[in-house]
Write a protein that holds these residues in place. Structure first.
Motif, short mmCIF file in Angstrom:
data_model
loop_
_atom_site.label_atom_id
_atom_site.label_comp_id
_atom_site.label_asym_id
_atom_site.label_seq_id
_atom_site.Cartn_x
_atom_site.Cartn_y
_atom_site.Cartn_z
N SER A 1 30.01 -16.90 67.88
CA SER A 1 30.94 -16.66 66.78
C SER A 1 32.10 -17.66 66.81
O SER A 1 32.52 -18.15 65.76
N ILE A 2 32.61 -17.98 67.99
CA ILE A 2 33.69 -18.97 68.11
C ILE A 2 33.24 -20.32 67.55
O ILE A 2 34.00 -21.01 66.86
N LYS A 3 31.99 -20.68 67.82
CA LYS A 3 31.48 -21.98 67.35
C LYS A 3 31.31 -21.99 65.83
O LYS A 3 31.11 -23.06 65.24
N GLU B 1 36.08 -15.51 78.79
CA GLU B 1 35.39 -16.40 79.70
C GLU B 1 35.77 -17.85 79.38
O GLU B 1 36.07 -18.20 78.23
N ASP B 2 35.70 -18.71 80.39
CA ASP B 2 36.08 -20.12 80.20
C ASP B 2 35.28 -20.78 79.09
O ASP B 2 35.84 -21.57 78.30
N GLU B 3 33.98 -20.48 79.01
CA GLU B 3 33.15 -21.11 77.97
C GLU B 3 33.69 -20.81 76.58
O GLU B 3 33.73 -21.68 75.71
N VAL B 4 34.08 -19.56 76.35
CA VAL B 4 34.56 -19.14 75.04
C VAL B 4 35.91 -19.80 74.74
O VAL B 4 36.13 -20.32 73.64
N LEU B 5 36.81 -19.79 75.71
CA LEU B 5 38.12 -20.39 75.51
C LEU B 5 38.01 -21.90 75.27
O LEU B 5 38.74 -22.46 74.45
N SER C 1 48.99 -20.90 73.85
CA SER C 1 48.47 -19.93 74.83
C SER C 1 47.34 -20.53 75.64
O SER C 1 47.27 -20.36 76.87
N LEU C 2 46.44 -21.27 74.98
CA LEU C 2 45.31 -21.88 75.67
C LEU C 2 45.78 -22.96 76.65
O LEU C 2 45.13 -23.21 77.66
N VAL D 1 39.94 -25.99 80.05
CA VAL D 1 40.43 -25.31 78.84
C VAL D 1 41.80 -25.85 78.47
O VAL D 1 42.06 -26.18 77.30
N ARG D 2 42.69 -25.96 79.46
CA ARG D 2 44.02 -26.51 79.18
C ARG D 2 43.93 -27.93 78.63
O ARG D 2 44.60 -28.28 77.66
#
Length: 535
Positions: free
Chosen positions: A35-37, A66-70, A99-100, A108-109
């Motif tokens: 969904s994020i993609k 999870e890291d993948e989603v973020l 926030s990310l 992620v950062r």
């Protein structure tokens, strides 16, 4: 928010959007990632107003995943400016990205900072000063070092377009980060010192930034600014001493730096290589990680003989290091070594360690190996590849991490493009089709995903004769997620199938799925029939 879509609109075309939004909250990581993609699809359906007032606040409030989603979310937001109404409203993207930029996971950062840098140019000067610069200040003054390290990457991209008073504030903030109590922050500031020096006015470069070299290793831009003679007489010894500094973070910062071209080989062999050999076994993993990201770049400078004699043993040691980031940084830069010593020497020296890393417990290390595989395959040749590496590529298809399975499918396509259709038919396609009977539904889904991607590289005859019977047989799968992906796959391969076969095999399958008990299966069956113009 998904509930609002269900109740606020009677338009059935919005139903899949509601499904995607619901999946943002789903317990299944793969569904959330999926969904994020597709956030851009959701945003287009909602319109710019609802995207700004509902979707963006929703995403901001739910950044615990999870890291993948973020990672996927941080990447998506970088291209979201048109979807929130253009540059006039681009600042509404700052809260989720801020926030990310503070989360614990480095990748992620880094992606959040990359997206922030990407949207900086779309801010007006007023918006930069009223929204973006305050964000930089908040990150710079954050309680956690993670936010302060992220801040270091945001100064150069906004500095030139703000007023003189704001510029002064930014220079002071950057100086504070260079002298931060936390070594990781000082290291991040050191990495961005040269980038910031490029945009700072000359008078402040001399008065503010050059003095920072006393505590931070200078990068190539600063070395050029102070001149080659000063570099040789002052900076090289200073650089050498920094590599031996008692602070691990200073050694790490020094490891990232390049030497001026006119003194490189001599200085490296005489002064730097002995220090590098010590850093390879340094007790601090940040030092080794920093070194691993640049050590491969020494090969083109030192040449084939010196690389084989002095550097290969160091590469091998770092490939076996207990820290996954060290291993990852070595793998990610193998190509520059290959250009110097050739694939034969590389495969003999490092291939056993590479094969071992293909099964590494850290998924990002496995991902780096996958991304390097097509290049390695083309250099090794098909026989050597089949003998040494083929089984690894198939194993990745059933990895427990979705990102690995996805990368593995695209890897197969690239391998087919290198080795040809006959190789695909004898080596790849049978193993992919075998997954359609796997007990794990995720592996059956991977079978369909592979067919989607391979259809772009295989011959039409292979798709129709070999793949199509498997696709249609999966229409009877017990899992609805598999059945509606059958619809998507039939739509994907449709252009490669003869019209008579479409009428005889695909149409009856889709007609059956149109009557499925699951509403999602019905929807995608109807979509496929419509897209393929099957009546």
């Amino acid at each position: 928010m998904a509930a609002n879509l269900h109740t606020d609109s009677g338009d059935d075309s919005l139903y899949p959007i509601a499904v995607l939004i619901d999946e943002l909250r789903n317990e299944d990581v793969q569904l959330r990632l999926n969904s994020i993609k597709k956030l851009s699809t959701i945003a287009l359906a909602l319109g710019v107003e609802r995207t700004r007032t509902e979707l963006i606040p929703f995403l901001t409030d739910t950044i615990y995943d999870e890291d993948e989603v973020l990672l996927a979310l941080a990447e998506q937001l970088g291209g979201f400016t048109p979807l929130v109404g253009g540059s006039e409203h681009v600042h509404c993207l700052l809260p989720p990205l801020e926030s990310l930029a503070t989360v614990e996971e480095t990748v992620v950062r880094d992606k959040a900072v990359e997206s922030l840098r990407q949207i900086t140019a779309q801010h007006s000067q007023n918006d930069l000063e009223n929204h973006f610069v305050p964000l930089v200040k908040r990150l710079s003054g954050g309680d956690w070092f993670t936010s302060r390290t992220s801040a270091c990457g945001l100064f150069a991209c906004c500095y030139q377009r703000v007023s003189n008073n704001v510029k002064q504030e930014l220079r002071q903030q950057f100086r504070n980060l260079c002298g931060d109590d936390t070594p990781m922050v000082r290291r991040a500031a050191a990495g961005k010192l040269g980038e910031f020096a490029k945009v700072v006015e000359m008078e402040y470069l001399k008065s503010d930034l050059i003095p920072l070299f006393n505590t931070l290793a200078a990068d190539e831009q600063l070395q050029k600014a102070v001149g080659p003679e000063i570099t040789k007489t002052d900076l090289v010894p200073a650089f050498q001493s920094l590599l031996k500094d008692c602070e691990a973070e200073v050694r790490a910062a020094s490891s990232h730096k390049n030497l001026p071209a006119d003194v490189r080989e001599t200085v490296i062999m005489t002064n730097i290589l002995p220090c590098v050999k010590e850093l390879v076994s340094d007790a601090n993993q940040h030092v080794k990680s920093a070194l691993a990201s640049v050590i491969m770049g020494l090969s083109p400078i030192l040449g084939k003989d010196n690389t084989i004699e002095h550097l290969l043993p160091l590469f091998l040691t770092m490939l076996k290091d207990e820290c996954p980031e060290v291993r990852l940084n070595i793998i990610s830069n193998l190509d520059c070594v290959n250009e110097v010593i050739g694939i034969k020497q590389l495969s003999q020296s490092l291939l056993p360690a590479i094969v071992e890393l293909a099964e590494d417990t850290k998924w990002r290390v496995r991902l780096a190996i996958i991304e390097y595989m097509p290049l390695l395959a083309g250099q090794l040749g098909v026989e050597f590849f089949d003998e040494k590496l083929n089984s690894l590529c198939m194993t990745w298809l059933v990895d427990h991490v979705f990102a690995i399975r996805e990368a593995a499918t695209h890897n197969l396509k690239k391998l087919v493009e290198k080795f040809g259709h006959e190789w695909a038919q004898s080596t790849v396609i049978p193993k992919v089709l075998q997954m359609s009977r796997d007990q794990n539904y995720l592996h059956r889904l991977t079978c369909l995903f592979c067919i989607n991607v391979l259809s772009e590289a295989c011959k039409d005859e292979q798709i129709e004769k070999l793949m199509l019977p498997t696709i249609t047989s999966m229409a009877n799968d017990a899992v609805a997620n598999v059945r509606f992906n059958v619809c998507k796959t039939l739509q994907k391969v449709g252009p490669h199938i003869a019209q008579s076969t479409i009428q005889q095999q695909i149409k009856p399958t889709l007609d059956k799925l149109l009557q499925d008990s699951d509403i999602d299966v019905q929807f995608y069956a109807a979509e496929a029939l419509d897209a393929m113009k099957i009546s």
